[in-house]
Design a protein around this motif. Structure first.
Motif, short mmCIF file in Angstrom:
data_model
loop_
_atom_site.label_atom_id
_atom_site.label_comp_id
_atom_site.label_asym_id
_atom_site.label_seq_id
_atom_site.Cartn_x
_atom_site.Cartn_y
_atom_site.Cartn_z
N ARG A 164 0.64 -1.33 0.25
CA ARG A 164 0.15 -0.01 0.12
C ARG A 164 0.88 1.12 -0.10
N THR A 165 1.08 1.99 -1.08
CA THR A 165 1.84 3.18 -1.53
C THR A 165 0.77 4.18 -1.59
N LEU A 166 1.57 5.69 -1.54
CA LEU A 166 1.51 6.54 -2.20
C LEU A 166 2.74 7.38 -2.60
N ALA A 167 2.69 8.05 -4.03
CA ALA A 167 3.58 9.34 -4.22
C ALA A 167 3.11 10.24 -4.70
N LEU A 168 3.91 11.39 -3.06
CA LEU A 168 3.00 12.48 -3.25
C LEU A 168 4.38 13.80 -3.95
N ARG A 169 4.17 14.25 -5.14
CA ARG A 169 4.74 15.05 -5.61
C ARG A 169 4.46 16.86 -4.99
N PHE A 170 5.41 17.07 -4.27
CA PHE A 170 5.39 18.52 -3.74
C PHE A 170 5.92 19.52 -4.55
N PHE A 171 5.58 21.25 -4.13
CA PHE A 171 5.68 21.82 -5.16
C PHE A 171 5.79 23.11 -4.43
N ASN A 172 6.95 23.56 -4.43
CA ASN A 172 7.92 24.41 -3.96
C ASN A 172 7.08 24.71 -2.36
N VAL A 173 7.39 23.75 -1.22
CA VAL A 173 6.69 24.04 -0.18
C VAL A 173 7.98 24.85 1.03
N TYR A 174 6.73 25.86 1.87
CA TYR A 174 7.35 26.56 2.35
C TYR A 174 6.82 26.90 3.62
N GLY A 175 7.58 27.71 4.70
CA GLY A 175 6.84 27.63 6.47
C GLY A 175 7.82 27.69 7.19
N PRO A 176 7.88 27.46 8.15
CA PRO A 176 8.21 27.41 9.57
C PRO A 176 9.00 25.82 9.99
N PHE A 177 10.41 26.30 10.30
CA PHE A 177 11.09 25.46 10.09
C PHE A 177 11.73 25.16 9.11
N GLN A 178 12.21 25.71 8.05
CA GLN A 178 12.64 25.67 6.33
C GLN A 178 14.17 26.29 6.89
#
Length: 319
Positions: A164-178
């Motif tokens: 059971r799998t899921l592949a997610l393509r993240f786009f330019n994530v930003y926010g706290p802890f970066q």
């Protein structure tokens, strides 16, 4: 029912935000983080219930131990930089591609559900926008190739072994802890850090290149929902805001948040950078109908607030 969740790379930017949210859930009995701390920090987990194991996803025996009896694994560990992959292609491949293979092998032995992080970098120089998951992958950098391997392995293990799998393509994530205090910093933390220190914002190229900036809270909401419902897909899924913003527009948004004009310094374009990027979110909305993206102005305000709270007197930089 309570679950044990393993987060690889959990002491990093997205992982720390994820662990914060998982820690609030009574149906999550245990959160185990495996991180080599090359870019993450134990301090990022201090307000969570996560247990940190310091080590590499390349360590087979350690992976086996950490994943033991896990119900789900969120695989975020990576060298998350186009520029870094150009400087060290083999090192990037070893962590991002070979590391993913080893995580999947450990999860296969345990029967754990897996969510793996891919990237919009797999689309490369495709001129079509918004970018939908059926587009041919044309990565421009070793990092994009690494992430294409990450998602391909993840989906192939589902097809070959019934995982059971899921592949997610993240786009330019930003926010706290970066992080902002290194040569490979992403654009938003680099801009915020420079702005708060009164320095010019370094824009590579003309600043008209576009990105689909996605606040980390949106990504974390998807990850938590995916894990708790064990969402699967036979194809990759974009995770993004669905908007297209130029870097110059980003500067204006940040200026509005800070309430003052910001100076810009134009530098040469960077190798491997994509000109335009915007996601089609149709598949995301079908699988996660309750997820609403955080707007750029709200996300930037929260990001700036975090940076201002965590500025240190020693270095003048966020942790």
């Amino acid at each position: 029912m309570t679950v044990k969740i393993v987060v690889t790379g959990g002491a990093g930017f997205i992982g720390a935000n994820l662990c914060e949210q998982l820690s609030l859930r009574p149906d999550v009995s245990r959160i185990l983080v495996l991180d080599d701390l090359s870019s993450g920090s134990p301090a990022n987990l201090r307000d969570t219930r996560a247990e940190l194991v310091h080590g590499s996803i390349l360590d087979r025996s350690l992976l086996k131990e950490v994943v033991s009896e896990a119900d789900a694994v969120v695989h975020l560990a990576a060298r998350p930089s186009v520029a870094m992959s150009i400087d060290d292609p083999e090192g990037s491949h070893e962590v991002n591609a070979t590391g993913t293979l080893r995580v999947l092998e450990a999860c296969r032995a345990e029967g754990a559900y897996v969510v793996a992080a891919s990237s919009s970098a797999v689309y490369g120089d495709s001129v079509e926008n918004p970018k939908h998951e059926a587009l041919a992958a044309r990565p421009l950098s070793p990092y994009g190739v690494n992430k294409l391997a990450t998602e391909a392995y993840t989906l192939a293990y589902a097809a070959s072994f019934g995982m059971r799998t899921l592949a997610l393509r993240f786009f330019n994530v930003y926010g706290p802890f970066q992080p902002a205090d290194h040569a490979y910093a992403a654009v938003i933390p680099a801009f915020v850090d420079a702005a708060l220190r009164g320095e010019p914002l370094r824009v590579h190229g003309d600043g008209l290149q576009t990105r689909d900036f996605t606040f980390v809270e949106t990504v974390v909401s998807v990850l938590v929902d995916a894990v708790m419902r064990e969402v699967t897909s036979e194809t990759p899924v974009n995770v993004a805001h669905g908007a297209q913003v130029t870097l110059l527009e980003l500067v204006r948004e940040l200026s509005a948040v800070l309430g003052r004009p910001l100076k810009i310094r134009h530098d040469p374009p960077r190798k491997g950078d994509i000109r335009d990027s915007q996601a089609s979110c149709d598949r995301l909305h079908r699988l996660f109908p309750d997820i609403a993206p955080v707007s750029l102005d709200v996300g930037l305000r929260r990001t700036v607030d975090w940076f201002e709270r965590t500025m240190t007197t020693d270095s003048g930089r966020p942790r």
